[in-house]
Design a protein around this motif. Structure first.
Motif, PDB file in Angstrom:
ATOM      1  N   ARG B 180       0.828  -1.215   0.000  1.00  0.00           N
ATOM      2  CA  ARG B 180       0.000   0.000   0.000  1.00  0.00           C
ATOM      3  C   ARG B 180       0.866   1.270   0.000  1.00  0.00           C
ATOM      4  N   SER B 336       8.372  -9.053   7.306  1.00  0.00           N
ATOM      5  CA  SER B 336       6.916  -9.151   7.387  1.00  0.00           C
ATOM      6  C   SER B 336       6.498 -10.467   8.038  1.00  0.00           C
ATOM      7  N   VAL B 340      -0.141  -9.827   4.734  1.00  0.00           N
ATOM      8  CA  VAL B 340      -0.321  -8.396   4.514  1.00  0.00           C
ATOM      9  C   VAL B 340      -1.434  -8.132   3.496  1.00  0.00           C
ATOM     10  N   GLY B 343      -5.014  -7.719   4.573  1.00  0.00           N
ATOM     11  CA  GLY B 343      -5.383  -6.559   5.379  1.00  0.00           C
ATOM     12  C   GLY B 343      -5.035  -5.250   4.714  1.00  0.00           C
ATOM     13  N   ALA B 344      -4.968  -5.270   3.371  1.00  0.00           N
ATOM     14  CA  ALA B 344      -4.462  -4.109   2.644  1.00  0.00           C
ATOM     15  C   ALA B 344      -5.435  -2.928   2.639  1.00  0.00           C
ATOM     16  N   VAL B 347      -4.723  -0.104   6.805  1.00  0.00           N
ATOM     17  CA  VAL B 347      -3.292  -0.068   7.101  1.00  0.00           C
ATOM     18  C   VAL B 347      -3.027   1.017   8.137  1.00  0.00           C
ATOM     19  N   TYR B 362      -1.576  -4.431   9.136  1.00  0.00           N
ATOM     20  CA  TYR B 362      -2.587  -4.638   8.091  1.00  0.00           C
ATOM     21  C   TYR B 362      -3.731  -5.425   8.722  1.00  0.00           C
ATOM     22  N   ARG B 364      -7.876  -6.956   8.848  1.00  0.00           N
ATOM     23  CA  ARG B 364      -9.076  -7.409   8.157  1.00  0.00           C
ATOM     24  C   ARG B 364     -10.196  -7.469   9.177  1.00  0.00           C
TER      25      ARG B 364
END
Lengths: 72, 394
Positions: B180, B336, B340, B343-344, B347, B362, B364
């Motif tokens: 992102r 990381s 990721v 959950g983009a 952020v 990130y 969700r």
């Protein structure tokens, strides 16, 4: 069974800690704790119990730098 | 005699062959690989291998359990008949098997543009790197098409080698898709401070030159001079050889949580080509191009297949590995944990500063599913544990 760690290769990714948490640890700065246990570029462990073999072999496989060797 | 054939002589193939052996399977284990090399470690290819690490240092040790594996290197599988349990090689030979491991990985996508071919490179294999490295001499002008991780890592390595670097990409921000915009822009600033020039929101439309590339024309009309070009525009799964078997090959090879293809106990998939449900997050099959996932899936797939071949029940434990990847650019370590990409849309900076050491989360549906850290190695264990505890659906 012993392990050796090439501390010149090791970049402190810490994957070994998740695979074999009773053998490997990171210190407060996120560095492999064995670094303070040796002056040179190579750490060699004491004799480890055979029950740890699966864990340390997993740690050796999981090391991004392939810096861990398991000796019989 | 029973035979287990592993297609793909990569890290995935090696780990799967070892895992099959560890179940006590006593038949023949054959690994087929289209590269001439024994399995080697790929992440350094876009990093230190461009700056001098010797290729021989990248080879994996072959563990004791895999010592009696037969390696058929420089050979390519062209077809398989799963019902007949056969595999066809490029030379026309047919191999019978009782168990099959699919570990054929990915091939870099190429740009289909007019112009000369010489001077255009990709990075996926050791031979790719040997060819590219020869051209990365100080003062050379490198144009990288693609601003993902590979493009950014090569840009960093090339700048360290005093190569001039231009990066061209259709996105507005580098690594925008995986990370992102906020973090992407922060990385862009760091690259620009090292002298990388970005040409974003544009794509190449033609290669210039006659016998060899001398530049690129971009869709915005710009012409960029180039001595060497790297196409780093992603990869496609190598699944063509499996066509005609009724498998779901929409994105890699779809398999279940035991890494078996639909309805077959004798065919398993691992590595970058495997599209599998990770029960840490949900039951949706996805492909994950993360280094740690290769070993995790290969061990699981090899164990599943080996147990089937020796007549033991499959491992009932759910497979829920924590994905992890890293990227080295200049003196930065980007690390990381988690997924990721899931959950983009949510952020948040968790701690630190985007232009210094930072942890970015990130989410969700409000739950933390992935973390990216720049620096902060002392926080790895904390955030990895958070992901392990928080990623799953409630």
């Amino acid at each position: 069974m012993r392990i050796t760690v090439d501390l010149a290769k090791c970049q402190d990714h810490g994957q070994c800690v998740y695979s074999a948490p009773t053998v490997f640890a990171l210190d407060a700065e996120g560095k492999l704790a064995f670094r303070t246990a040796t002056d040179g570029d190579r750490y060699r462990s004491e004799d480890l119990d055979e029950s740890l073999r699966d864990d340390v072999e997993e740690a050796a496989d999981a090391c991004p730098l392939q810096a861990i060797m398991v000796e019989d | 005699m029973e035979r287990c054939v592993v297609v793909g002589a990569s890290m995935a193939g090696l780990r799967a062959a070892e895992a099959v052996r560890k179940t006590g399977f006593g038949g023949e284990v054959v690994v087929i690989g289209d590269e001439p090399h024994m399995p080697y470690n790929r992440p350094p290819l876009s990093k230190e291998a461009l700056l001098g690490t010797a290729p021989a240092d990248l080879a994996f040790r072959v563990p004791r359990a895999a010592q009696d594996v037969t390696w058929r290197l420089g050979e390519r599988a062209t077809g398989a008949d799963l019902d007949a349990r056969t595999l066809t090689l490029a030379g026309g030979e047919t191999l019978e098997w009782s168990g099959l491991v699919v570990a054929t990985g990915l091939t870099p996508r190429r740009l289909s543009l007019p112009g000369p071919a010489a001077g255009r490179h990709v990075i996926r294999t050791l031979d790719d790197v040997v060819a590219l490295r020869k051209e990365l001499i100080a003062g050379a002008r490198l144009v990288i098409v693609g601003a993902g991780f590979i493009g950014c890592e090569v840009a960093a390595a090339a700048r360290v080698a005093d190569v001039e670097v231009d990066v061209v990409a259709p996105e507005q921000v580098p690594v925008e898709r995986p990370l992102r915009a906020e973090l992407g822009r922060a990385l862009q600033r760091r690259h620009e401070a090292h002298g990388v020039r970005f040409h974003l929101g544009t794509v190449p439309v033609a290669y210039l030159g006659t016998s060899r590339v001398t530049g690129l024309r971009l869709s915005d009309g710009t012409e960029l001079a180039a001595d060497v070009v790297l196409e780093a525009v992603g990869c496609v799964p190598n699944t063509g050889w499996l066509e005609g078997n009724g498998l779901d090959l929409g994105d890699g090879v779809q398999c279940d949580n035991l890494l078996r293809v639909e309805g077959r106990p004798d065919v398993v998939v691992c590595g970058d080509v495997a599209s599998f449900p990770n029960l840490l997050f949900d039951d949706v099959p996805r492909r994950v191009e993360h280094w740690t996932m290769v070993t995790d899936t290969a061990k699981r797939a090899g164990a599943t297949l080996g147990r089937h071949l020796v007549g033991e029940p499959a491992d009932p434990a759910p497979f829920a590995p924590i994905p992890s990847f890293w990227s080295d650019q200049y003196d930065l370590r980007l690390q990381s944990f988690g997924a990721v990409g899931l959950g983009a849309d949510d952020v948040r900076v968790l701690e630190g500063d985007l232009d210094a050491d930072v942890a970015v989360g990130y989410h969700r549906e409000g739950r933390l599913v992935g973390v990216v850290l720049i620096g902060l190695p002392q926080r790895y264990q904390h955030y990895r544990a958070l992901i392990a505890g928080s990623a799953a659906r409630s």
